[in-house]
Design an enzyme around this catalytic site. Structure first.
Site, PDB file in Angstrom:
ATOM      1  N   TYR A 150       0.833  -1.222   0.000  1.00 45.80           N
ATOM      2  CA  TYR A 150       0.000   0.000   0.000  1.00 45.80           C
ATOM      3  C   TYR A 150       0.860   1.262   0.000  1.00 45.80           C
ATOM      4  O   TYR A 150       0.328   2.360  -0.119  1.00 45.80           O
ATOM      5  CB  TYR A 150      -1.075  -0.011   1.082  1.00 45.80           C
ATOM      6  N   LYS A 165       5.188   4.329   4.890  1.00 47.65           N
ATOM      7  CA  LYS A 165       5.872   3.318   4.064  1.00 47.65           C
ATOM      8  C   LYS A 165       6.179   3.900   2.670  1.00 47.65           C
ATOM      9  O   LYS A 165       7.209   3.567   2.072  1.00 47.65           O
ATOM     10  CB  LYS A 165       5.024   2.056   3.940  1.00 47.65           C
TER      11      LYS A 165
HETATM   12  C1  HXC Z   1      -6.858   4.371  17.103  1.00 49.10           C
HETATM   13  C2  HXC Z   1      -4.867   4.395  18.288  1.00 49.10           C
HETATM   14  C3  HXC Z   1      -4.839   2.961  18.301  1.00 49.10           C
HETATM   15  C4  HXC Z   1      -5.925   2.276  17.666  1.00 49.10           C
HETATM   16  C5  HXC Z   1      -3.080   3.712  19.305  1.00 49.10           C
HETATM   17  N1  HXC Z   1      -3.750   4.788  18.902  1.00 49.10           N
HETATM   18  N2  HXC Z   1      -3.698   2.578  18.942  1.00 49.10           N
HETATM   19  N3  HXC Z   1      -5.858   5.074  17.679  1.00 49.10           N
HETATM   20  N4  HXC Z   1      -6.906   3.020  17.082  1.00 49.10           N
HETATM   21  N5  HXC Z   1      -5.990   0.933  17.648  1.00 49.10           N
HETATM   22  C6  HXC Z   1      -3.397   6.175  19.157  1.00 49.10           C
HETATM   23  C7  HXC Z   1      -3.475   6.481  20.631  1.00 49.10           C
HETATM   24  O1  HXC Z   1      -4.778   6.803  21.009  1.00 49.10           O
HETATM   25  C8  HXC Z   1      -2.549   7.663  20.745  1.00 49.10           C
HETATM   26  O2  HXC Z   1      -3.198   8.826  20.282  1.00 49.10           O
HETATM   27  C9  HXC Z   1      -1.467   7.379  19.736  1.00 49.10           C
HETATM   28  O3  HXC Z   1      -2.034   6.417  18.812  1.00 49.10           O
HETATM   29  C10 HXC Z   1      -0.242   6.767  20.358  1.00 49.10           C
HETATM   30  O4  HXC Z   1      -0.629   5.623  21.079  1.00 49.10           O
HETATM   31  P1  HXC Z   1       0.310   4.966  22.191  1.00 49.10           P
HETATM   32  O5  HXC Z   1      -0.277   3.692  22.589  1.00 49.10           O
HETATM   33  O6  HXC Z   1       0.608   5.983  23.227  1.00 49.10           O
HETATM   34  O7  HXC Z   1       1.655   4.811  21.379  1.00 49.10           O
HETATM   35  P2  HXC Z   1       2.731   3.707  21.455  1.00 49.10           P
HETATM   36  O8  HXC Z   1       2.731   3.009  22.751  1.00 49.10           O
HETATM   37  O9  HXC Z   1       3.964   4.354  21.017  1.00 49.10           O
HETATM   38  O10 HXC Z   1       2.229   2.662  20.371  1.00 49.10           O
HETATM   39  C11 HXC Z   1       2.506   2.834  19.030  1.00 49.10           C
HETATM   40  C12 HXC Z   1       1.464   2.102  18.208  1.00 49.10           C
HETATM   41  C13 HXC Z   1       1.408   0.622  18.627  1.00 49.10           C
HETATM   42  C14 HXC Z   1       1.847   2.216  16.754  1.00 49.10           C
HETATM   43  C15 HXC Z   1       0.155   2.763  18.412  1.00 49.10           C
HETATM   44  O11 HXC Z   1       0.382  -0.036  17.929  1.00 49.10           O
HETATM   45  C16 HXC Z   1       2.686  -0.109  18.438  1.00 49.10           C
HETATM   46  O12 HXC Z   1       3.721   0.228  18.970  1.00 49.10           O
HETATM   47  N6  HXC Z   1       2.675  -1.178  17.694  1.00 49.10           N
HETATM   48  C17 HXC Z   1       3.896  -1.928  17.428  1.00 49.10           C
HETATM   49  C18 HXC Z   1       3.585  -3.248  16.916  1.00 49.10           C
HETATM   50  C19 HXC Z   1       2.783  -3.221  15.657  1.00 49.10           C
HETATM   51  O13 HXC Z   1       1.828  -2.486  15.506  1.00 49.10           O
HETATM   52  N7  HXC Z   1       3.157  -4.025  14.721  1.00 49.10           N
HETATM   53  C20 HXC Z   1       2.359  -4.225  13.568  1.00 49.10           C
HETATM   54  C21 HXC Z   1       3.102  -3.864  12.414  1.00 49.10           C
HETATM   55  S1  HXC Z   1       2.350  -4.629  11.022  1.00 49.10           S
HETATM   56  P3  HXC Z   1      -3.343  10.170  21.175  1.00 49.10           P
HETATM   57  O14 HXC Z   1      -4.232  11.020  20.360  1.00 49.10           O
HETATM   58  O15 HXC Z   1      -3.908   9.746  22.474  1.00 49.10           O
HETATM   59  O16 HXC Z   1      -1.935  10.688  21.267  1.00 49.10           O
HETATM   60  C22 HXC Z   1       2.605  -3.627   9.769  1.00 49.10           C
HETATM   61  C23 HXC Z   1       2.436  -4.250   8.410  1.00 49.10           C
HETATM   62  C24 HXC Z   1       1.092  -4.101   7.877  1.00 49.10           C
HETATM   63  O17 HXC Z   1       2.898  -2.503   9.903  1.00 49.10           O
HETATM   64  C25 HXC Z   1       1.043  -4.694   6.487  1.00 49.10           C
HETATM   65  C26 HXC Z   1      -0.302  -5.228   6.138  1.00 49.10           C
HETATM   66  C27 HXC Z   1      -0.331  -5.952   4.825  1.00 49.10           C
END
Ligand code: HXC
Length: 271
Positions: A150, A165
């Site tokens: 994407y 990305k």
């Molecule tokens: C809406 C969300 C949310 C959700 C977090 N936020 N999760 N909003 N829906 N599900 C918002 C929060 O409300 C907050 O906004 C801001 O994002 C930051 O959230 P935190 O939890 O404080 O941040 P942090 O702890 O740094 O987490 C970062 C993250 C988290 C990206 C949100 O998901 C993460 O670290 N994930 C790492 C693992 C991961 O996701 N891996 C998957 C990768 S797969 P506010 O407004 O309160 O500041 C990939 C490939 C996809 O990328 C390819 C598909 C084909």
């Protein structure tokens, strides 16, 4: 011409893999170790990083778990310098750390946008900037950035991740052009639906969603982190992919082409 003598030979080389505690990052780190290379896995969760390092050590290499948030440029710089000094070299960097969640663009908060862009786009730059300096000084190295298709075709609900990305793809091509004459290659790997715990829970949490994703893949199956890691190993191997730079290797079973159907709505071949 250099003869290719083994499936992959990273002996004596050193790689840093971000997001190396699980999924694709772990598989790439282990594939590098299978090839005989030392590896440093970077991430935020120490436990899973240590587990990866322990698995890598079974292949007789030096492996280290390093806790570091790729969003912290100073911490990244210090870690990369320390690894390069410790090992006396740095041959490969795999920017695999990612953050993602599905959100309609209009509901996404600035904080949510920032969290994902900081990890994916800024984190990739910080790591590449720090590692690239060592690679350029040595006149050799390979950077591999894990993206998603994407990045070029877009996808509803992923504006933050797709933009980040897409930025990484542009960064890849720019750095490839800048560094090609100095021995450093920069490429992207674009995996499709990959069977990992994280992806399953986040992207196809229900059986119905899983079937929908499966139906979107002409190859008719998910891939595995290990299969993706084989393509990563190819791109990281300077003997095989030494002339490949600035490109994207898509490993998705034809998913992004899957929109191409016959006029009767089928893809042919029973897919
Ligand atoms: C809406 C969300 C949310 C959700 C977090 N936020 N999760 N909003 N829906 N599900 C918002 C929060 O409300 C907050 O906004 C801001 O994002 C930051 O959230 P935190 O939890 O404080 O941040 P942090 O702890 O740094 O987490 C970062 C993250 C988290 C990206 C949100 O998901 C993460 O670290 N994930 C790492 C693992 C991961 O996701 N891996 C998957 C990768 S797969 P506010 O407004 O309160 O500041 C990939 C490939 C996809 O990328 C390819 C598909 C084909």
């Amino acid at each position: 011409m250099t003869a290719v003598t083994a499936p992959a030979d990273f002996a004596g080389q050193v790689a840093i893999v971000t997001g190396g505690g699980s999924g694709i990052g772990r598989a790439v780190a282990l594939r590098w170790a299978v090839g005989g290379g030392d590896v440093v896995v970077v991430g935020r969760r120490t436990g899973s990083l240590e587990e990866t390092a322990g698995l890598a050590e079974r292949y007789g290499v030096r492996a280290e778990a390093a806790a570091c948030d790729v969003r912290d440029a100073d911490a990244v710089g210090a870690l990369v310098d320390r690894v390069a000094a410790d090992h006396g070299r740095l041959d490969a960097l795999v920017n695999n750390a990612a953050g993602n969640f599905v959100s309609a663009a209009e509901d996404l908060s600035p904080g949510g946008w920032r969290a994902v862009v900081d990890i994916v786009l800024n984190g990739t730059f910080y790591c590449t900037h720090a590692a690239g300096r060592h690679m350029l000084a040595a006149g050799r190295g390979a950077v591999l950035n894990v993206i998603a298709s994407y990045a070029w075709h877009g996808h509803p609900g992923t504006v933050h991740s797709a933009a980040a990305k897409g930025g990484v793809l542009a960064m890849t091509r720019t750095l490839a052009a800048e560094w090609a004459g100095r021995g450093v290659r920069v490429n992207c790997l674009s995996p499709g639906p990959t069977e990992t715990e994280g992806a399953g829970a986040a992207l196809w949490p229900t059986d119905e969603a899983r079937q929908r994703v499966l139906a979107s893949v002409p190859a008719g199956r998910f891939t595995t982190p290990e299969e993706v890691a084989e393509s990563a190993a190819f791109l990281l191997d300077g003997r095989r992919a030494g002339y490949v730079t600035g490109d994207v290797l898509t490993v998705d079973g034809g998913q992004w082409l899957g929109r191409a159907v016959y006029t009767d709505g089928t893809r042919g071949g029973g897919a």
